[in-house]
Design a protein around this motif. Sequence first.
Motif, mmCIF file in Angstrom:
data_model
loop_
_atom_site.group_PDB
_atom_site.id
_atom_site.type_symbol
_atom_site.label_atom_id
_atom_site.label_comp_id
_atom_site.label_asym_id
_atom_site.label_seq_id
_atom_site.Cartn_x
_atom_site.Cartn_y
_atom_site.Cartn_z
ATOM 1 N N GLU A 140 -11.709 4.112 -3.030
ATOM 2 C CA GLU A 140 -11.692 2.801 -2.393
ATOM 3 C C GLU A 140 -10.309 2.501 -1.827
ATOM 4 O O GLU A 140 -10.169 1.947 -0.732
ATOM 5 C CB GLU A 140 -12.093 1.713 -3.396
ATOM 6 C CG GLU A 140 -13.564 1.720 -3.782
ATOM 7 C CD GLU A 140 -14.472 1.430 -2.603
ATOM 8 O OE1 GLU A 140 -14.148 0.507 -1.819
ATOM 9 O OE2 GLU A 140 -15.494 2.134 -2.453
ATOM 10 N N VAL A 141 -9.281 2.898 -2.575
ATOM 11 C CA VAL A 141 -7.906 2.714 -2.096
ATOM 12 C C VAL A 141 -7.652 3.634 -0.909
ATOM 13 O O VAL A 141 -7.022 3.240 0.084
ATOM 14 C CB VAL A 141 -6.889 3.004 -3.224
ATOM 15 C CG1 VAL A 141 -5.461 2.827 -2.712
ATOM 16 C CG2 VAL A 141 -7.129 2.099 -4.422
ATOM 17 N N GLU A 142 -8.145 4.884 -0.992
ATOM 18 C CA GLU A 142 -7.934 5.865 0.063
ATOM 19 C C GLU A 142 -8.572 5.409 1.373
ATOM 20 O O GLU A 142 -8.024 5.630 2.465
ATOM 21 C CB GLU A 142 -8.516 7.215 -0.358
ATOM 22 C CG GLU A 142 -8.267 8.334 0.642
ATOM 23 C CD GLU A 142 -9.016 9.607 0.272
ATOM 24 O OE1 GLU A 142 -8.742 10.640 0.897
ATOM 25 O OE2 GLU A 142 -9.896 9.550 -0.630
ATOM 26 N N LYS A 143 -9.726 4.727 1.293
ATOM 27 C CA LYS A 143 -10.424 4.268 2.506
ATOM 28 C C LYS A 143 -9.585 3.274 3.305
ATOM 29 O O LYS A 143 -9.598 3.284 4.534
ATOM 30 C CB LYS A 143 -11.740 3.596 2.119
ATOM 31 C CG LYS A 143 -12.836 4.531 1.659
ATOM 32 C CD LYS A 143 -14.058 3.711 1.267
ATOM 33 C CE LYS A 143 -15.147 4.588 0.648
ATOM 34 N NZ LYS A 143 -16.291 3.777 0.194
ATOM 35 N N ILE A 144 -8.863 2.428 2.588
ATOM 36 C CA ILE A 144 -8.152 1.329 3.245
ATOM 37 C C ILE A 144 -6.942 1.828 4.019
ATOM 38 O O ILE A 144 -6.634 1.374 5.108
ATOM 39 C CB ILE A 144 -7.717 0.275 2.201
ATOM 40 C CG1 ILE A 144 -8.970 -0.336 1.560
ATOM 41 C CG2 ILE A 144 -6.859 -0.807 2.830
ATOM 42 C CD1 ILE A 144 -8.673 -1.223 0.375
ATOM 43 N N SER A 145 -6.222 2.816 3.434
ATOM 44 C CA SER A 145 -5.000 3.273 4.100
ATOM 45 C C SER A 145 -4.721 4.724 3.737
ATOM 46 O O SER A 145 -4.914 5.144 2.602
ATOM 47 C CB SER A 145 -3.814 2.396 3.670
ATOM 48 O OG SER A 145 -2.615 2.899 4.194
ATOM 49 N N THR A 146 -4.245 5.469 4.710
ATOM 50 C CA THR A 146 -3.797 6.853 4.466
ATOM 51 C C THR A 146 -2.285 6.954 4.602
ATOM 52 O O THR A 146 -1.732 8.036 4.669
ATOM 53 C CB THR A 146 -4.468 7.823 5.458
ATOM 54 O OG1 THR A 146 -4.168 7.393 6.789
ATOM 55 C CG2 THR A 146 -5.957 7.880 5.255
ATOM 56 N N THR A 147 -1.620 5.810 4.699
ATOM 57 C CA THR A 147 -0.147 5.781 4.749
ATOM 58 C C THR A 147 0.371 5.047 3.534
ATOM 59 O O THR A 147 -0.365 4.324 2.868
ATOM 60 C CB THR A 147 0.342 5.072 6.019
ATOM 61 O OG1 THR A 147 -0.175 3.744 6.025
ATOM 62 C CG2 THR A 147 -0.098 5.812 7.258
ATOM 63 N N ASN A 148 1.651 5.198 3.282
ATOM 64 C CA ASN A 148 2.235 4.576 2.097
ATOM 65 C C ASN A 148 2.256 3.056 2.219
ATOM 66 O O ASN A 148 2.576 2.491 3.261
ATOM 67 C CB ASN A 148 3.661 5.086 1.875
ATOM 68 C CG ASN A 148 3.661 6.495 1.323
ATOM 69 O OD1 ASN A 148 2.685 6.909 0.711
ATOM 70 N ND2 ASN A 148 4.736 7.229 1.541
ATOM 71 N N ASN A 149 1.878 2.397 1.139
ATOM 72 C CA ASN A 149 1.900 0.954 1.014
ATOM 73 C C ASN A 149 3.157 0.565 0.238
ATOM 74 O O ASN A 149 3.593 1.328 -0.622
ATOM 75 C CB ASN A 149 0.635 0.533 0.244
ATOM 76 C CG ASN A 149 0.491 -0.971 0.161
ATOM 77 O OD1 ASN A 149 1.278 -1.636 -0.510
ATOM 78 N ND2 ASN A 149 -0.515 -1.493 0.835
ATOM 79 N N PRO A 150 3.759 -0.609 0.500
ATOM 80 C CA PRO A 150 4.954 -0.995 -0.268
ATOM 81 C C PRO A 150 4.726 -1.014 -1.776
ATOM 82 O O PRO A 150 5.663 -0.862 -2.553
ATOM 83 C CB PRO A 150 5.263 -2.405 0.258
ATOM 84 C CG PRO A 150 4.658 -2.452 1.620
ATOM 85 C CD PRO A 150 3.430 -1.595 1.551
ATOM 86 N N ASP A 151 3.447 -1.217 -2.176
ATOM 87 C CA ASP A 151 3.164 -1.327 -3.614
ATOM 88 C C ASP A 151 2.737 -0.008 -4.247
ATOM 89 O O ASP A 151 2.610 0.070 -5.455
ATOM 90 C CB ASP A 151 2.071 -2.378 -3.845
ATOM 91 C CG ASP A 151 2.523 -3.759 -3.403
ATOM 92 O OD1 ASP A 151 3.616 -4.179 -3.825
ATOM 93 O OD2 ASP A 151 1.796 -4.395 -2.621
ATOM 94 N N TYR A 152 2.473 1.012 -3.465
ATOM 95 C CA TYR A 152 2.081 2.307 -4.026
ATOM 96 C C TYR A 152 2.229 3.378 -2.954
ATOM 97 O O TYR A 152 2.416 3.079 -1.772
ATOM 98 C CB TYR A 152 0.632 2.280 -4.537
ATOM 99 C CG TYR A 152 -0.405 2.055 -3.469
ATOM 100 C CD1 TYR A 152 -0.924 3.116 -2.729
ATOM 101 C CD2 TYR A 152 -0.861 0.771 -3.195
ATOM 102 C CE1 TYR A 152 -1.861 2.905 -1.739
ATOM 103 C CE2 TYR A 152 -1.800 0.550 -2.205
ATOM 104 C CZ TYR A 152 -2.297 1.613 -1.471
ATOM 105 O OH TYR A 152 -3.212 1.417 -0.490
ATOM 106 N N LYS A 153 2.149 4.621 -3.373
ATOM 107 C CA LYS A 153 2.238 5.754 -2.448
ATOM 108 C C LYS A 153 0.894 6.461 -2.400
ATOM 109 O O LYS A 153 0.312 6.768 -3.451
ATOM 110 C CB LYS A 153 3.328 6.728 -2.905
ATOM 111 C CG LYS A 153 4.728 6.170 -2.738
ATOM 112 C CD LYS A 153 5.781 7.198 -3.119
ATOM 113 C CE LYS A 153 7.180 6.652 -2.886
ATOM 114 N NZ LYS A 153 8.223 7.635 -3.253
ATOM 115 N N ILE A 154 0.431 6.743 -1.198
ATOM 116 C CA ILE A 154 -0.861 7.415 -1.042
ATOM 117 C C ILE A 154 -0.807 8.829 -1.620
ATOM 118 O O ILE A 154 -1.811 9.373 -2.072
ATOM 119 C CB ILE A 154 -1.278 7.450 0.450
ATOM 120 C CG1 ILE A 154 -2.753 7.860 0.586
ATOM 121 C CG2 ILE A 154 -0.367 8.379 1.251
ATOM 122 C CD1 ILE A 154 -3.712 6.850 0.016
ATOM 123 N N SER A 155 0.427 9.412 -1.669
ATOM 124 C CA SER A 155 0.569 10.761 -2.245
ATOM 125 C C SER A 155 0.197 10.753 -3.727
ATOM 126 O O SER A 155 -0.372 11.723 -4.235
ATOM 127 C CB SER A 155 2.011 11.258 -2.075
ATOM 128 O OG SER A 155 2.926 10.394 -2.738
#
Length: 548
Positions: free
Chosen positions: A107-122
């Motif tokens: 669900e998190v992966e669907k929203i963004s594939t780039t780094n968010n200030p609150d977490y890293k997609i990596s």
Amino acid sequence: MLKKKAIQFDKEINFKKAQYFFINKKWDSTLVYSMKQLNTSKNKELADYCHYLRGNSLRQLKLFQEAKREFSFVSKNFMFYQLVNKFLGEVTLELKQYEKAIHYFKEVEKISTTNNPDYKISIIYQNLGICHLHLNQFNDAEEYFFKSLKLQEEEKNAVSLIGLYTNIANLYYLQYKDKQAIPYFEKAYNLSQKTIDFDLKKNTTQNMAAVEENKGNYKKALAYRKEYEQWKDSLNNQNKIWAVADYEKKFAVAQKQKQIKVLEVENRLKNTQRNGFFFAAIGLLLILTAGVYLYAQKVKNGKIILLQKNKLDQLNATKDQLFSIVSHDLRSSVNALKTSNAKLSATLETKNYDELNQLIIQNSTIASGAYNLLDNLLHWAMLQTKQLYFHKESIHLYSIVQQIEYNYKPLLLDKAISFENLVSKNSFIFVDLDSLKIVLRNLLDNAIKFSNEEGKISFYTRETNPDFCDLILEDNGIGMSPETIKELLTDNTSLLAKKNNSEIIGTGLGLQLCKQMIRKNGGTLAIESELNIGTKMILTFPKTTPNG
């Protein structure tokens, strides 16, 4: 954002307190005031914030089932719902509910594939890989691990990379793909050497030991085990002694088996060369010389027994002397602690905090001295009985002095002693690391003990010989007379130190231990000192050769 909400809902006192304690990581207080807010208000937006605060606090307290329940109460309209999915993924991962964790992370992966200030997609990719790995879905795990790897190698976060390399190695190890797994174990180990995280160093070194053991390379496994025990840094842990002894035994057995095979080949060659005439000649010779041989053997055995008796007497005398000295010093330390504790009890009633502080510092100093005595006694005994394992390697001298300084920082600060590490960063010596640390700790401990308040202690190197490096420990303490220096450098079996003004300087065991360990490392010790001016302890060790 939480602070803004607290200002917006200024009249909601319980919410203001909950967000304040949350920001300051006071999890129990956050839980109390967020529950009070939920019980006194029906505002849906505030309820979402309270459940969010409670879920995070319970997650920090490792109450994962309760945290999952609180996060489930947060509505999907909540501003930070993307973070709620991330936290639910982490919580269900901790609860080993891997399929649910995959759902939340996706669900998190669907929203963004780039780094968010609150977490890293990596990290999201890495967690997805871990979930698939636990479910034995190796292809999916591999795909996510390498997605994460591509991003993390750009981010250059050493701690995260070490964990990722280890996960990839375990992925291949579970599939018996050792050739693919080992390079990643090695990458994790090499990268951990550049961090200051001792726990990571310990884990990666333990993995390398297991790899080498599985390959049957016990010598390398032993070296890694030894390094693992160093990071673990627990001299009193008996498991260390047994683990090292076990690997030493395996290595010794392997070496002995090689020797046996060589001897068997040699014996077979000799047997083929012998003939009947040779055996007859040997038989006659044995008959003629049997009497002489038996007599000579008897004389030889008598001499050996006499030498062993003399050596045993000498060892017993040393043992008795050592027990006498150590028991005297330990009795003095314990008696001093007993007296100081009696004063401490009396001072507690008067509430004289200044005196209480002095007594606590005094107790700490006495306990530290007794611990150092027992530590030296352990190493001295192991050295005498040849149980101390020596493994010479190339040592970066500046780093070791830096570690010793860190260990003794509280004692240096207590006496306001300034410390300078002027050791050349290009100095490498070829010695055993454990014994070098023991020598430097003992000498620095003495330097602190005999330095005045606000004194100065320096470590530095000098070049006097192309094959050796001089390491000098200099202080501006009380110094020594020429007679004392001569007595300290004289080789003898006496362990009893001189007394000065009715104050026991020590057993002399530490310096005896230092001299033996310096000599065993191919080094020398010299002392330069003047009374009331200071002392230089000059240690000379062989440098690391270009091929060393």
